[in-house]
Design an enzyme around this catalytic site. Structure first.
Site, PDB file in Angstrom:
ATOM      1  N   ARG A   1       0.842  -1.192   0.000  1.00 12.58           N
ATOM      2  CA  ARG A   1       0.000   0.000   0.000  1.00 12.58           C
ATOM      3  C   ARG A   1       0.883   1.250   0.000  1.00 12.58           C
ATOM      4  NH1 ARG A   1      -5.016   1.588  -1.525  1.00 12.58           N
ATOM      5  NH2 ARG A   1      -6.145   2.779   0.043  1.00 12.58           N
TER       6      ARG A   1
ATOM      7  N   THR B   1      -6.465  -0.958  -9.454  1.00 13.99           N
ATOM      8  CA  THR B   1      -7.514  -1.776  -9.057  1.00 13.99           C
ATOM      9  C   THR B   1      -8.070  -2.501 -10.263  1.00 13.99           C
ATOM     10  OG1 THR B   1      -7.974   0.058  -7.562  1.00 13.99           O
ATOM     11  CG2 THR B   1      -9.534  -1.813  -7.630  1.00 13.99           C
TER      12      THR B   1
ATOM     13  N   ASN C   1      -5.879   3.796  -7.617  1.00 18.21           N
ATOM     14  CA  ASN C   1      -7.116   4.381  -7.094  1.00 18.21           C
ATOM     15  C   ASN C   1      -8.032   4.715  -8.269  1.00 18.21           C
ATOM     16  OD1 ASN C   1      -8.996   5.020  -5.237  1.00 18.21           O
ATOM     17  ND2 ASN C   1      -8.289   7.091  -4.911  1.00 18.21           N
TER      18      ASN C   1
ATOM     19  N   GLN D   1      -3.879   7.734  -4.337  1.00 19.32           N
ATOM     20  CA  GLN D   1      -4.372   6.973  -3.186  1.00 19.32           C
ATOM     21  C   GLN D   1      -4.545   7.847  -1.944  1.00 19.32           C
ATOM     22  OE1 GLN D   1      -5.857   3.710  -3.923  1.00 19.32           O
ATOM     23  NE2 GLN D   1      -3.814   3.330  -4.717  1.00 19.32           N
TER      24      GLN D   1
ATOM     25  N   ASP E   1      -7.912   8.139  -0.441  1.00 17.24           N
ATOM     26  CA  ASP E   1      -8.496   7.097   0.415  1.00 17.24           C
ATOM     27  C   ASP E   1      -8.355   7.419   1.898  1.00 17.24           C
ATOM     28  OD1 ASP E   1      -9.579   5.554  -1.557  1.00 17.24           O
ATOM     29  OD2 ASP E   1      -8.024   4.028  -1.560  1.00 17.24           O
TER      30      ASP E   1
ATOM     31  N   SER F   1      -7.913   0.959   2.815  1.00 18.00           N
ATOM     32  CA  SER F   1      -8.287   0.413   1.504  1.00 18.00           C
ATOM     33  C   SER F   1      -9.448  -0.551   1.652  1.00 18.00           C
ATOM     34  CB  SER F   1      -7.088  -0.326   0.917  1.00 18.00           C
ATOM     35  OG  SER F   1      -7.452  -1.021  -0.245  1.00 18.00           O
ATOM     36  N   SER F   2     -10.159  -0.747   0.540  1.00 19.14           N
ATOM     37  CA  SER F   2     -11.195  -1.787   0.516  1.00 19.14           C
ATOM     38  C   SER F   2     -10.715  -3.024  -0.231  1.00 19.14           C
ATOM     39  CB  SER F   2     -12.450  -1.262  -0.186  1.00 19.14           C
ATOM     40  OG  SER F   2     -12.973  -0.168   0.511  1.00 19.14           O
TER      41      SER F   2
ATOM     42  N   GLY G   1     -13.236  -1.873  -7.677  1.00 20.33           N
ATOM     43  CA  GLY G   1     -14.508  -1.152  -7.550  1.00 20.33           C
ATOM     44  C   GLY G   1     -14.683  -0.483  -6.202  1.00 20.33           C
ATOM     45  N   GLY G   2     -13.596   0.028  -5.609  1.00 18.09           N
ATOM     46  CA  GLY G   2     -13.714   0.753  -4.344  1.00 18.09           C
ATOM     47  C   GLY G   2     -14.425  -0.099  -3.296  1.00 18.09           C
TER      48      GLY G   2
HETATM   49  O1  DON Z   1      -7.923   0.869  -2.020  1.00 19.13           O
HETATM   50  C1  DON Z   1      -9.092   1.142  -2.299  1.00 19.13           C
HETATM   51  O2  DON Z   1     -10.036   0.779  -1.620  1.00 19.13           O
HETATM   52  C2  DON Z   1      -9.380   1.948  -3.551  1.00 19.13           C
HETATM   53  N1  DON Z   1      -8.272   2.813  -3.824  1.00 19.13           N
HETATM   54  C3  DON Z   1      -9.696   1.017  -4.672  1.00 19.13           C
HETATM   55  C4  DON Z   1     -10.048   1.760  -5.936  1.00 19.13           C
HETATM   56  C5  DON Z   1     -10.773   0.962  -6.919  1.00 19.13           C
HETATM   57  O3  DON Z   1     -11.114  -0.169  -6.719  1.00 19.13           O
HETATM   58  C6  DON Z   1     -11.071   1.673  -8.183  1.00 19.13           C
HETATM   59  N2  DON Z   1     -11.777   0.800  -9.041  1.00 19.13           N
HETATM   60  N3  DON Z   1     -12.815   0.998  -9.539  1.00 19.13           N
END
Ligand code: DON
Length: 566
Positions: free
Chosen positions: A99, A376, A396, A415, A418, A447-448, A468-469
């Site tokens: 990360r 991601t 991100n 990032q 986040d 992060s997710s 997907g966040g």
């Molecule tokens: O770490 C995370 O949770 C986010 N930065 C992930 C971003 C993400 O999945 C973008 N995709 N659509």
């Protein structure tokens, strides 16, 4: 004397020969079977090429990830970070944390202007990036667990960067949506926009010679080229001219961290998830712990009762996420969040027939002494020897900070968004955070990303994760439920209509493939049902009940999956 020594010499020679034969045999006899699923056909091909050169799942995963950085560079790349979950054939499991870290001169309110957070600052430009961690993770993974030379996956991906690939509609749309921001940075515009400053059109070839040169330089030397050499210096210089905070010293200080994975069980299956600074492992485990108190296996995956119960569990977990979660090296993140006792108290709050308004986070017991240690795109790969990888990597949002470090072809992440810029306010993904996820020097944003493995009696049966966040967490849960409880094969499990609730905003997002009768049923229970085109992109590999390897790439994306039985 001479005669006496002769048998010894022969013995030593025979022993050397045996060792040589054994190692040659193990090289040629490495099992040939594999399963791989990634978000782009060329990345899947790069993984297969690694297997064909005698590589294992770790070699294939890194090869695919580096190629994704070329052909899917708006989602991930060496300018971003990753979480890599590895299960080795001997059963050992490693959670490698790549990360991003906040610069040493980052401050808690660095994104606040006139008392309010300015999302543009954390999403675009010089302040948006943390120190990228993916290169450090790939370095550790290949050198420690790979079977192929370090340079090989870099050279393979560099060839694709140099010769180019055809821009598809999907890539073009991402360019179109970000063109205004990309235009602000000449080095970015020079690569991704044409001479008129317009996004490269579908059908055109995108060549990235600078990125190819960067990949080759890292491949020929080591990760030091990135963290202590020309790349760190070039980033430092650009940042100094553009009021950024990242320095060569921040790069030199970066460390990939080995974390203790989160282990939990669900209906007799063992789950392995990624710990903080991911919130994925905690909440995948927590949601499944809560659902373990209900009789989900008797319900079909698309049944309104199933969706209702899962939604209520998601809401409770995301309320906790907003309050408790952050980098556990900086914030006190209670281990009790994943205890089954705490899950029981949450399950007791769920009503079977109506949606409950969740006012605030819960309080796991015991709160005090038991904290996580201060410490991601997704792809999944398995080989027939028993090495499994679940890897989620990210810049991100699309094209990260939109900044390409001049001359390198590398897009830097955003990032920093986040982090929680201010308690109670939301980020790009409309996620709220608290003090636990405030900006601090060297800290990793929450992060997710949820690379996850499921084992049954010690044998891996599923490696899964998504992009997907925040929907990553819920869609990882659904993929597990659809396979374990729903009994669906992997392609059907991923194709099933999805839903997502993240507590705030209080809405139940459902894919438009969800039948109207089901939506009406959910609305009658008090859910604010909102239709969305699609939720997350999931990639999974598994081992079916008959022992065969399986793989599935999310039908919502353009990724591919491939399997070769052993
Ligand atoms: O770490 C995370 O949770 C986010 N930065 C992930 C971003 C993400 O999945 C973008 N995709 N659509």
């Amino acid at each position: 004397m001479h005669r006496q020594r002769h048998p010894w010499t022969r013995l030593v020679l025979a022993f050397c020969l045996l060792v040589h034969i054994a190692s040659a045999t193990s090289a040629t006899q490495f099992p040939r079977g594999f399963a791989i699923a990634t978000g782009h056909p060329l990345a899947t091909d790069a993984g297969i090429a690694a297997f064909e050169q005698g590589g294992n799942a770790i070699d294939a995963a890194v090869s695919a990830a580096l190629t994704l950085g070329v052909v899917d560079g708006f989602n991930s790349g060496v300018g971003g970070g990753c979480f890599m979950l590895i299960r080795l054939a001997d059963g050992r499991i490693f959670a490698l944390d790549g990360r991003e870290t906040a610069p040493a001169s980052a401050t808690r309110d660095m994104f606040v202007r006139d008392g309010k957070p300015d999302p543009h600052l954390s999403q675009c430009g010089a302040l948006a990036s943390g120190v990228p961690g993916s290169v450090a993770v790939y370095d550790y993974a290949i050198r420690r667990f790979g079977r192929r030379p370090w340079s090989e996956p870099w050279e393979r991906a560099a060839q694709t960067a140099a010769s180019g690939f055809i821009i598809d509609r999907h890539y073009h749309e991402r360019l179109r949506d970000t063109a205004d921001d990309l235009r602000r940075f000449p080095a970015s515009a020079a690569i991704f926009l044409d001479s008129q400053g317009q996004p490269v059109e579908p059908g055109q070839t995108l060549r990235q010679p600078d990125l190819a040169a960067t990949y080759r330089a890292i491949g020929r030397s080591s990760a030091k080229w990135f963290y202590r050499g020309p790349f760190a210096r070039a980033t430092d210089a650009w940042m100094r001219h553009n009021n950024g905070l990242l320095t060569a010293r921040d790069f030199a200080r970066y460390r990939m961290l080995r974390r203790e994975p989160i282990r939990s069980t669900y209906h007799g299956y063992d789950l392995v998830g990624f710990p903080p600074p991911s919130s994925g492992g905690v909440h995948v485990a927590q949601i499944l712990n809560v659902l373990g108190y209900f009789d989900l296996p008797s319900l079909q995956p698309g049944h309104a009762d199933f969706i209702h119960l899962a939604t209520e569990a998601m809401k409770l977990a995301f309320a906790d996420r907003a309050y408790w979660m952050g980098d556990a090296d900086y914030a006190r993140v209670p281990r009790g969040l994943v205890s089954v006792g705490y899950a029981r108290t949450l399950a007791d709050r769920i009503r079977p027939d109506h949606a409950r308004h969740v006012e605030e986070h819960g309080v796991p017991e015991p709160v005090d002494p038991n904290w996580f240690n201060r410490h991601t795109t997704h792809l999944s790969v398995a080989d027939a020897a028993g090495n499994w990888v679940a890897l989620t990597a990210s810049l991100n949002t699309s094209f990260g900070s939109k900044v390409v470090v001049p001359g390198s072809g590398v897009v830097l992440n955003n990032q920093m968004d986040d982090f929680s810029a201010q308690p109670g306010t939301t980020n790009y993904f409309r996620l709220q955070g608290s003090e636990a996820n405030a900006v601090a020097p060297g800290k990793r944003p929450l992060s997710s990303m949820s690379p996850t493995m499921v084992l049954h009696h010690g044998t891996p049966i599923l490696a899964v994760g998504a992009s997907g966040g925040p929907t990553i967490i819920t869609q990882t849960v659904l993929a597990i439920l659809n396979t374990i409880d729903g009994g669906l094969d992997l392609p059907s499990a991923l194709a099933h209509p999805r839903f997502h609730h993240q507590w705030y905003p209080d809405e139940l997002r459902v894919e438009r493939t969800m039948p109207p009768a089901t939506r009406q049923n959910l609305a009658r229970r008090g859910h604010a049902v909102v239709e969305t085109k699609s939720l997350a992109f999931t990639q999974a590999v598994g081992r079916a009940a008959n022992g065969r390897l399986t793989a599935a790439s999310d039908p919502r994306g353009q990724g591919t999956a491939a399997v070769r039985q052993e």
